[in-house]
Design a protein around this motif. Structure first.
Motif, mmCIF file in Angstrom:
data_model
loop_
_atom_site.group_PDB
_atom_site.id
_atom_site.type_symbol
_atom_site.label_atom_id
_atom_site.label_comp_id
_atom_site.label_asym_id
_atom_site.label_seq_id
_atom_site.Cartn_x
_atom_site.Cartn_y
_atom_site.Cartn_z
ATOM 1 N N GLU A 24 0.846 -1.188 0.000
ATOM 2 C CA GLU A 24 0.000 0.000 0.000
ATOM 3 C C GLU A 24 0.879 1.234 0.000
ATOM 4 O O GLU A 24 1.800 1.350 0.805
ATOM 5 N N PRO A 25 0.644 2.177 -0.908
ATOM 6 C CA PRO A 25 1.447 3.390 -0.916
ATOM 7 C C PRO A 25 1.190 4.209 0.325
ATOM 8 O O PRO A 25 0.120 4.133 0.920
ATOM 9 N N PRO A 26 2.177 5.021 0.747
ATOM 10 C CA PRO A 26 1.978 5.844 1.927
ATOM 11 C C PRO A 26 0.925 6.891 1.676
ATOM 12 O O PRO A 26 0.605 7.236 0.539
ATOM 13 N N GLY A 27 0.389 7.446 2.754
ATOM 14 C CA GLY A 27 -0.537 8.558 2.622
ATOM 15 C C GLY A 27 -1.978 8.183 2.744
ATOM 16 O O GLY A 27 -2.845 9.004 2.502
ATOM 17 N N ASP A 28 -2.334 6.936 3.089
ATOM 18 C CA ASP A 28 -3.735 6.583 3.269
ATOM 19 C C ASP A 28 -4.323 7.376 4.410
ATOM 20 O O ASP A 28 -3.675 7.635 5.421
ATOM 21 N N GLU A 29 -5.578 7.732 4.265
ATOM 22 C CA GLU A 29 -6.224 8.515 5.305
ATOM 23 C C GLU A 29 -6.372 7.720 6.585
ATOM 24 O O GLU A 29 -6.181 8.232 7.678
ATOM 25 N N GLU A 30 -6.745 6.452 6.456
ATOM 26 C CA GLU A 30 -6.917 5.625 7.637
ATOM 27 C C GLU A 30 -5.673 4.770 7.828
ATOM 28 O O GLU A 30 -5.369 3.909 7.012
ATOM 29 N N GLN A 31 -4.938 5.035 8.895
ATOM 30 C CA GLN A 31 -3.713 4.321 9.150
ATOM 31 C C GLN A 31 -3.733 3.773 10.562
ATOM 32 O O GLN A 31 -4.299 4.380 11.470
ATOM 33 N N ASP A 32 -3.080 2.634 10.736
ATOM 34 C CA ASP A 32 -3.048 2.085 12.073
ATOM 35 C C ASP A 32 -2.071 2.881 12.934
ATOM 36 O O ASP A 32 -1.152 3.523 12.428
ATOM 37 N N PRO A 33 -2.243 2.845 14.263
ATOM 38 C CA PRO A 33 -1.400 3.643 15.152
ATOM 39 C C PRO A 33 0.087 3.367 14.986
ATOM 40 O O PRO A 33 0.906 4.280 15.041
ATOM 41 N N GLU A 34 0.430 2.087 14.744
ATOM 42 C CA GLU A 34 1.847 1.767 14.598
ATOM 43 C C GLU A 34 2.448 2.471 13.401
ATOM 44 O O GLU A 34 3.564 2.961 13.443
ATOM 45 N N HIS A 35 1.656 2.528 12.293
ATOM 46 C CA HIS A 35 2.141 3.178 11.080
ATOM 47 C C HIS A 35 2.352 4.671 11.324
ATOM 48 O O HIS A 35 3.357 5.246 10.926
ATOM 49 N N VAL A 36 1.395 5.318 11.976
ATOM 50 C CA VAL A 36 1.500 6.751 12.262
ATOM 51 C C VAL A 36 2.694 7.015 13.159
ATOM 52 O O VAL A 36 3.477 7.938 12.942
ATOM 53 N N GLU A 37 2.848 6.158 14.185
ATOM 54 C CA GLU A 37 3.973 6.333 15.101
ATOM 55 C C GLU A 37 5.285 6.181 14.361
ATOM 56 O O GLU A 37 6.238 6.932 14.567
ATOM 57 N N GLY A 38 5.326 5.219 13.424
ATOM 58 C CA GLY A 38 6.533 5.015 12.637
ATOM 59 C C GLY A 38 6.884 6.228 11.810
ATOM 60 O O GLY A 38 8.047 6.605 11.681
ATOM 61 N N GLU A 39 5.854 6.872 11.239
ATOM 62 C CA GLU A 39 6.089 8.071 10.446
ATOM 63 C C GLU A 39 6.630 9.199 11.312
ATOM 64 O O GLU A 39 7.500 9.955 10.903
ATOM 65 N N GLU A 40 6.073 9.323 12.528
ATOM 66 C CA GLU A 40 6.542 10.383 13.414
ATOM 67 C C GLU A 40 8.008 10.174 13.761
ATOM 68 O O GLU A 40 8.807 11.110 13.786
ATOM 69 N N GLU A 41 8.373 8.903 14.000
ATOM 70 C CA GLU A 41 9.764 8.617 14.291
ATOM 71 C C GLU A 41 10.639 8.936 13.089
ATOM 72 O O GLU A 41 11.748 9.445 13.221
ATOM 73 N N GLU A 42 10.121 8.661 11.908
ATOM 74 C CA GLU A 42 10.862 8.914 10.681
ATOM 75 C C GLU A 42 11.150 10.399 10.524
ATOM 76 O O GLU A 42 12.224 10.792 10.090
ATOM 77 N N GLU A 43 10.153 11.218 10.893
ATOM 78 C CA GLU A 43 10.325 12.657 10.786
ATOM 79 C C GLU A 43 11.436 13.160 11.713
ATOM 80 O O GLU A 43 12.038 14.190 11.472
ATOM 81 N N LYS A 44 11.715 12.429 12.781
ATOM 82 C CA LYS A 44 12.693 12.867 13.775
ATOM 83 C C LYS A 44 14.082 12.314 13.502
ATOM 84 O O LYS A 44 14.955 12.360 14.372
ATOM 85 N N VAL A 45 14.291 11.785 12.310
ATOM 86 C CA VAL A 45 15.613 11.264 11.953
ATOM 87 C C VAL A 45 16.630 12.396 12.077
ATOM 88 O O VAL A 45 16.447 13.468 11.500
#
Length: 347
Positions: A24-45
Motif C-alpha cells: 500500500e502506498p503511503p498517505g492513506d487517510e486511515e492508518q493504524d497507530p503503529e504506522h503513524v507512530e513510525g512516520e513520526e519517528e521517521e520525521e525525527k531522523v
C-alpha cells in the motif's frame, strides 16, 4: 544510452510478467497507530549529511570528462546510508549514474547541478516531488516508494523511462509532450489515480498503471504510439474509452478489475493491432463460453489471458460469427419487409 549503466528494466508486454503484489502506498487517510507512530519517528531522523568520506568510497567508473581533457569518476552509489542532505553533490558535476535510494532525503534539488547525469535512482526516500531543473541528458529516472503527490516538474528532453510507482499521486498533470518526446515507458503503479486522464504523450510505448483505483479510461486516445497497457488491479467496470486512435496498441492487461459482461470486449474492436488481452480475475471470466465469446467479438486476437487460441476455437468462433451475422441480416430484412407491407395511416 549506456546499457550496463541503466537500471534493469522489466520485460514489457508479456502476460507472464508478474505485476507485483504492491505494498500500500503511503498517505492513506486511515492508518493504524503503529504506522503513524513510525512516520513520526521517521520525521525525527537526525541530520546526516553526505560527507566527502562516504563519497570517496562510493565512487566508481573512471571516464573521460565531457571536454576530453581529464578523467573523473562518474558513478555514485550511496543507497541505504541514512543520508538526509546531499548538498555536497553540487560540486560533483561529472557524475552520470547516481543512486541515492533508500535514504531519508526530502530534497534532491542539489542534483540539478549534475548536468551530465544519465540515470537517477531515488527510490525509497521521503520526497514529495520529483522536480529537478531541466536535465539535458537524463534518460532514466526512478522515484518509486516516496511520498510524491504530483507529476509536475519533469521536463527532461532525453528522458526515456520514468518510474513514479508506489507514491500518492491522484492525477497526472504537467507532462509536456513537447518536452518529453523520447519518453517511451511510464510507470505509475500503486498510486491513487482514479482516471487515466492527463497522459497526453503521443510517443509513449509502455504504460503501467496497475494497483491504482482507476474507474475510467479517459484521454488515452492522445497516446497514439502506445503498444503496451497495464491496468491490472483497478476498478474498471467497462471498457469505454479505448478509441480507434490507439492504432498501435497490441497488449492490454486488465486482470483483477470489475468487468462483468463479455459484451464489453466488443468495445475493443477498433484496435487493429490488439493481439493479447488479459481479463482473468474479472467477473466476466466466470461466464459460460467466456473465451469463445471474446474471440467472436475480437477475431484478430491471438491470446486471451495466458493461452493462445487454438485453430479449433478460431473455426468455431468464425462459424458462430457468420451464423449470427446471417440471422441479424435476415431479421433486418424481415422487419423492412413488414414495414413496407403496412397500410399507410390516413390523416
Amino acid at each position: 544510452m549506456a546499457d550496463e549503466e541503466s537500471f534493469e528494466e522489466e520485460e514489457t508486454g508479456g502476460e507472464e510478467q508478474d505485476e507485483e503484489d504492491e505494498a500500500e502506498p503511503p498517505g492513506d487517510e486511515e492508518q493504524d497507530p503503529e504506522h503513524v507512530e513510525g512516520e513520526e519517528e521517521e520525521e525525527k531522523v537526525p541530520p546526516n549529511p553526505l560527507t566527502e568520506d562516504i563519497i570517496a568510497e562510493s565512487l566508481s567508473l573512471l571516464c573521460k570528462t565531457g571536454d576530453g581533457l581529464s578523467h573523473a569518476y562518474v558513478r555514485l552509489d550511496i543507497h541505504e546510508r541514512g543520508v538526509t542532505d546531499i548538498s555536497i553533490l553540487k560540486s560533483f558535476i561529472h557524475l552520470r549514474y547516481v543512486d541515492v535510494s533508500k535514504n531519508a532525503l526530502k530534497d534532491i534539488s542539489p542534483l540539478s547541478a549534475l548536468t551530465h547525469m544519465l540515470t537517477l535512482k531515488a527510490d525509497e526516500n521521503l520526497l514529495t516531488s520529483p522536480h529537478l531543473e531541466e536535465m539535458p541528458f537524463l534518460q532514466v529516472a526512478s522515484f518509486s516508494h516516496n511520498r510524491i503527490n504530483t507529476t509536475e516538474g519533469i521536463n527532461h528532453p532525453m528522458l526515456e523511462h520514468l518510474i513514479l510507482s508506489n507514491n500518492i499521486i491522484t492525477q497526472v498533470t504537467g507532462l509536456d509532450a513537447m518536452k518529453l518526446t523520447r519518453l517511451h515507458t511510464l510507470e505509475l503503479r500503486g498510486n491513487k489515480l482514479e482516471s487515466t486522464d492527463g497522459i497526453y504523450l503521443p510517443n509513449i510505448k509502455n504504460l503501467f498503471l496497475g494497483a491504482n483505483v482507476i474507474k475510467r479510461v479517459e484521454g488515452l486516445g492522445r497516446c497514439t504510439g502506445l503498444t503496451t497497457l497495464h491496468l491490472r488491479d483497478n476498478q474498471l467496470e467497462n471498457l469505454d474509452g479505448f478509441t480507434e486512435d490507439l492504432k498501435e496498441l497490441q497488449y492490454i492487461n486488465l486482470r483483477g478489475n470489475l468487468v462483468t459482461s463479455v459484451k464489453e470486449a466488443a468495445k475493443l474492436k477498433g484496435l487493429p493491432f490488439l493481439r493479447a488481452l488479459v481479463l482473468s480475475e474479472n467477473p466476466v471470466a466466470e461466464e459460460d463460453d467466456y473465451r469463445l465469446e471474446v474471440l467472436i467479438a475480437l477475431r484478430s486476437l491471438e491470446r486471451l489471458d495466458k493461452d493462445e487460441f487454438t485453430d479449433e476455437e478460431r473455426t468455431e468462433a468464425e462459424e458462430i460469427f457468420e451464423t449470427r451475422k446471417a440471422e441479424a441480416e435476415a431479421a433486418e430484412a424481415n422487419e423492412d419487409g413488414a414495414n413496407s407491407d403496412e397500410e399507410p395511416i390516413e390523416g
